[in-house]
Scaffold this motif. Structure first.
Motif, short mmCIF file in Angstrom:
data_model
loop_
_atom_site.label_atom_id
_atom_site.label_comp_id
_atom_site.label_asym_id
_atom_site.label_seq_id
_atom_site.Cartn_x
_atom_site.Cartn_y
_atom_site.Cartn_z
N LEU A 268 28.70 -45.51 -24.09
CA LEU A 268 29.36 -46.63 -24.75
C LEU A 268 30.81 -46.81 -24.30
CD1 LEU A 268 27.94 -46.09 -28.35
CD2 LEU A 268 27.41 -47.97 -26.82
N VAL B 4 27.63 -54.00 -32.83
CA VAL B 4 27.78 -52.65 -33.40
C VAL B 4 26.41 -52.02 -33.67
CG1 VAL B 4 28.81 -51.28 -35.23
CG2 VAL B 4 29.93 -53.40 -34.48
N PHE C 229 24.69 -49.25 -35.82
CA PHE C 229 24.93 -48.45 -37.02
C PHE C 229 23.85 -47.38 -37.15
CE2 PHE C 229 27.01 -52.47 -38.04
CZ PHE C 229 28.23 -52.04 -38.56
N GLY D 41 27.14 -59.46 -26.54
CA GLY D 41 28.52 -59.42 -27.02
C GLY D 41 29.44 -60.25 -26.14
N GLN E 234 32.11 -61.29 -28.99
CA GLN E 234 32.17 -60.43 -30.17
C GLN E 234 31.64 -59.04 -29.82
OE1 GLN E 234 29.76 -62.43 -33.08
NE2 GLN E 234 31.44 -63.73 -33.81
N CYS E 235 31.96 -58.08 -30.69
CA CYS E 235 31.41 -56.73 -30.53
C CYS E 235 30.03 -56.65 -31.18
CB CYS E 235 32.34 -55.69 -31.18
SG CYS E 235 33.82 -55.34 -30.23
N HIS F 111 31.84 -54.38 -25.11
CA HIS F 111 31.46 -55.15 -26.29
C HIS F 111 30.48 -54.42 -27.22
CE1 HIS F 111 32.89 -58.23 -23.47
NE2 HIS F 111 33.25 -58.90 -24.55
N VAL F 112 30.15 -53.19 -26.92
CA VAL F 112 29.21 -52.45 -27.77
C VAL F 112 29.95 -51.29 -28.42
CG1 VAL F 112 27.01 -51.22 -27.90
CG2 VAL F 112 27.32 -53.04 -26.20
N ARG F 113 29.77 -51.16 -29.73
CA ARG F 113 30.42 -50.09 -30.48
C ARG F 113 29.37 -49.32 -31.28
NH1 ARG F 113 33.49 -51.52 -27.36
NH2 ARG F 113 35.66 -52.21 -27.62
N LEU F 114 29.71 -48.09 -31.65
CA LEU F 114 28.82 -47.23 -32.42
C LEU F 114 29.52 -46.81 -33.71
CD1 LEU F 114 26.26 -45.40 -32.72
CD2 LEU F 114 27.55 -43.63 -31.51
N ALA F 115 28.83 -46.96 -34.83
CA ALA F 115 29.35 -46.50 -36.13
C ALA F 115 28.30 -45.59 -36.76
CB ALA F 115 29.64 -47.68 -37.04
#
Length: 226
Positions: free
Chosen positions: A68, A42, A44, A34, A39-40, A73-77
């Protein structure tokens, strides 16, 4: 996520991905990707309420979230069906949602684009257009729309007819799996006992043990085929 056991999800994610390193190393790699691309990245995780062992999310999700939080730069959905939140979120996660530290978005299905979505589904399943379909409120529900298309017989329908078709179709599949005489429907009796249990106890959730204790299994000779 269907195959998660009691081990923390932070241990299982690298294992199921067949990685030779732990979750911290994985997250650091994603963070590096990232950062390099500005950029991030993600992660999922879909439909955690469908996991066989839902408790694993109560113990492991907050650990993953706390890891997190330290990254840029790391996301969780994740997605979960409404009504299952307390089964998969522990108190710490629920507090983060209430305080908006964790963002919550409610997906309303096809309510905003029901005509386009319904037509796309009908076209995919080669079902002829009928204006009456668009007048059904249930058609804004993607799950209902999918079930309608899979059980379509060419007749007009209502929600009760649809569920009758689903129960009949599933009944035959289940009886074949446990080698029962398919001429006598049994699934509706299990559904009725589930409904009676929910009404009597005033709750939507039934534990595995409660389900296995139903009189249905003995009545229909399924004690050894639960």
């Amino acid at each position: 996520n269907t195959y998660l056991s009691n081990d923390p999800i932070t241990m299982q994610i690298p294992s199921h991905l067949e990685l030779g390193f732990d979750i911290d190393e994985l997250l650091n790699i994603l963070e590096g990707i990232g950062e390099q691309h500005h950029q991030c990245v993600v992660i999922f995780i879909d439909a955690i309420n469908e996991s066989v062992n839902k408790d694993v999310w109560k113990t492991g999700l907050i650990i993953l979230i706390n890891k997190l939080i330290k990254l840029n730069h790391v996301r969780l959905a994740i997605s979960v069906r409404t009504g299952y939140e307390q089964l998969v979120f522990d108190e710490a996660v629920q507090l983060k949602i209430e305080s908006e530290d964790v963002v919550k978005l409610v997906h309303t299905g096809f309510q905003e684009e029901s005509v386009e979505a319904t037509k796309a589904f009908l076209d995919y399943y080669n079902i002829p257009f009928s204006p009456s379909y668009f007048l059904q409120q249930e058609m804004t529900n993607p799950l209902f729309l999918t079930l309608f298309c899979k059980t379509y017989t060419g007749d007009d329908f209502d929600i009760f007819t649809l569920f009758d078709r689903i129960i009949e179709k599933t009944d035959k599949e289940v009886q074949k799996a446990v080698s029962l005489d398919e001429s006598y429907p049994v699934l509706k009796y299990l559904i009725q006992e589930v409904a009676e249990f929910q009404l009597f106890h005033g709750k939507k959730v039934i534990t595995k043990q409660e389900l296995l204790d139903f009189r249905f299994w003995n009545t229909f000779g399924l004690t050894n085929s639960k």
